[in-house]
Design an enzyme around this catalytic site. Structure first.
Site, PDB file in Angstrom:
ATOM      1  CD  GLU A 128      -2.952   5.505   6.817  1.00 47.23           C
ATOM      2  OE1 GLU A 128      -2.965   5.648   5.444  1.00 47.23           O
ATOM      3  OE2 GLU A 128      -1.787   5.104   7.410  1.00 47.23           O
ATOM      4  CG  ASN A 170      -1.824   1.165   1.444  1.00 52.45           C
ATOM      5  OD1 ASN A 170      -1.828   2.049   0.506  1.00 52.45           O
ATOM      6  ND2 ASN A 170      -2.309   1.370   2.727  1.00 52.45           N
ATOM      7  CE  LYS A 177      -0.092   3.198   4.708  1.00 49.48           C
ATOM      8  NZ  LYS A 177       0.091   3.319   6.231  1.00 49.48           N
ATOM      9  CD  GLU A 180      -3.443  -2.634   7.564  1.00 49.96           C
ATOM     10  OE1 GLU A 180      -2.264  -2.882   6.909  1.00 49.96           O
ATOM     11  OE2 GLU A 180      -4.272  -1.745   7.090  1.00 49.96           O
ATOM     12  N   GLY A 240       2.440   2.330  10.857  1.00 53.67           N
ATOM     13  CA  GLY A 240       3.421   3.340  10.426  1.00 53.67           C
ATOM     14  C   GLY A 240       4.319   3.756  11.748  1.00 53.67           C
ATOM     15  CB  SER A 257       5.214  -1.915  11.783  1.00 49.27           C
ATOM     16  OG  SER A 257       4.813  -0.617  12.167  1.00 49.27           O
ATOM     17  CG  HIS A 282      -5.932   1.828   5.423  1.00 50.08           C
ATOM     18  ND1 HIS A 282      -5.280   2.844   6.291  1.00 50.08           N
ATOM     19  CD2 HIS A 282      -4.600   0.913   5.366  1.00 50.08           C
ATOM     20  CE1 HIS A 282      -4.097   2.599   6.389  1.00 50.08           C
ATOM     21  NE2 HIS A 282      -3.736   1.450   6.086  1.00 50.08           N
TER      22      HIS A 282
HETATM   23  P1  PGA Z   1       2.939   0.248   7.653  1.00 49.72           P
HETATM   24  O1  PGA Z   1       1.270   0.309   6.992  1.00 49.72           O
HETATM   25  O2  PGA Z   1       3.417  -0.940   7.099  1.00 49.72           O
HETATM   26  O3  PGA Z   1       3.723   1.577   7.345  1.00 49.72           O
HETATM   27  O4  PGA Z   1       2.665  -0.078   9.234  1.00 49.72           O
HETATM   28  C1  PGA Z   1       0.475  -0.749   6.887  1.00 49.72           C
HETATM   29  C2  PGA Z   1      -0.637  -0.177   6.222  1.00 49.72           C
HETATM   30  O5  PGA Z   1      -0.940   0.924   6.532  1.00 49.72           O
HETATM   31  O6  PGA Z   1      -1.526  -0.935   5.446  1.00 49.72           O
END
Ligand code: PGA
Length: 253
Positions: free
Chosen positions: A99, A10, A12, A169, A175, A215, A97
């Site tokens: 976010e 992803n 983003k 997640e 992140g 992560s 997601h």
């Molecule tokens: P990350 O993000 O691997 O940077 O923690 C995962 C995600 O948001 O799908």
């Protein structure tokens, strides 16, 4: 039937078209050795989907989008409809997601409508669920995930359900560099699979791939992917670096 490991990147809101093409050029050869043992997808920003689709021709990487609108067309300034993504060559759409939920007000009911739109357009959903730190510390992880799974996925047949991808997640792991332990993740994945069994029956639940996200890095991927109900990873930050993403793709190959 064994569930094929599915690693998705992803991106983003990162990478211009030129940067996307440079990344894909290296990525193609870096992951080609897994052939069809591992399914690999990348989700660039909307602006790069078309050129990236062309750059992925004859590769073993498929294309995903990061969200879509639930309607096929209409007066929704700034939005992108599922058939438009299908036309560009997308196979999957990431939905719900954290976010999108936290920053753009997405709800389980909204995700449910988007799942319908994605299926109707001939693509498959990657439906994201996961608890916040506060919810985990309050002991509510399983009930939060249960509400999300039921809200996002109810109303679909077992035939559709078997092809869905779920991404667990934990919000506190995205992140942040903090990963759920493989035991913590496995516990939630097993719970999700039992919920899917309640919706569609045990046989179908056994076919659904459940990715872990939050992560995921080259050095923790193998341990997470060794768990019985962890069938892949949804990778954010590490998907922007060829060597890191390729190492995650190869972790179970
Ligand atoms: P990350 O993000 O691997 O940077 O923690 C995962 C995600 O948001 O799908």
């Amino acid at each position: 039937m064994a569930r094929r490991c599915f690693i998705a990147g992803n991106w983003k809101m990162n990478k211009t078209v030129a940067e996307s093409l440079a990344l894909v050029r290296e990525l193609r050869s870096a992951v080609s050795m897994v052939r069809d043992r591992v399914e690999v997808a990348i989700a660039p920003p909307f602006t790069a989907l078309h050129p990236v689709a062309k750059a992925l021709e004859d590769s073993n990487i498929v294309l995903a989008a990061q969200t879509c609108h639930a309607s096929e067309s209409g007066a929704f300034t700034g939005e992108i409809a599922a058939p438009m993504l299908k036309e560009l060559g997308c196979s999957y759409v990431i939905l719900g997601h954290s976010e999108r939920r936290q920053l753009f007000g997405e709800t389980d009911a909204g995700v449910n409508r988007k799942v319908s739109a994605v299926l109707k357009a001939g693509m498959l959903p990657i439906v994201c669920v996961g608890e916040t730190l506060e919810q985990r510390e309050g002991g509510n992880t399983l009930s939060v995930v249960e509400t999300q799974v039921k809200g996002c996925l109810s109303g679909f047949s077992a035939i559709d359900g078997a092809r869905f991808v779920i991404a667990y997640e934990p919000v506190w792991a995205i992140g942040t560099g903090k990963t759920a332990s493989s035991r913590q993740a496995q516990e939630v994945h097993a719970h999700i699979r039992s919920l899917l069994g309640g919706l569609w029956g045990a046989e179908t639940a056994g076919q659904v791939r459940i990715q872990y996200g939050g992560s995921v890095k080259a050095d923790n991927a193998a341990e997470l992917l060794s768990q019985p109900d962890i069938d892949g990873a949804l990778v954010g930050g590490a998907s922007l670096k060829v060597a890191d993403f390729a190492a995650i793709v190869k972790a179970k190959a």
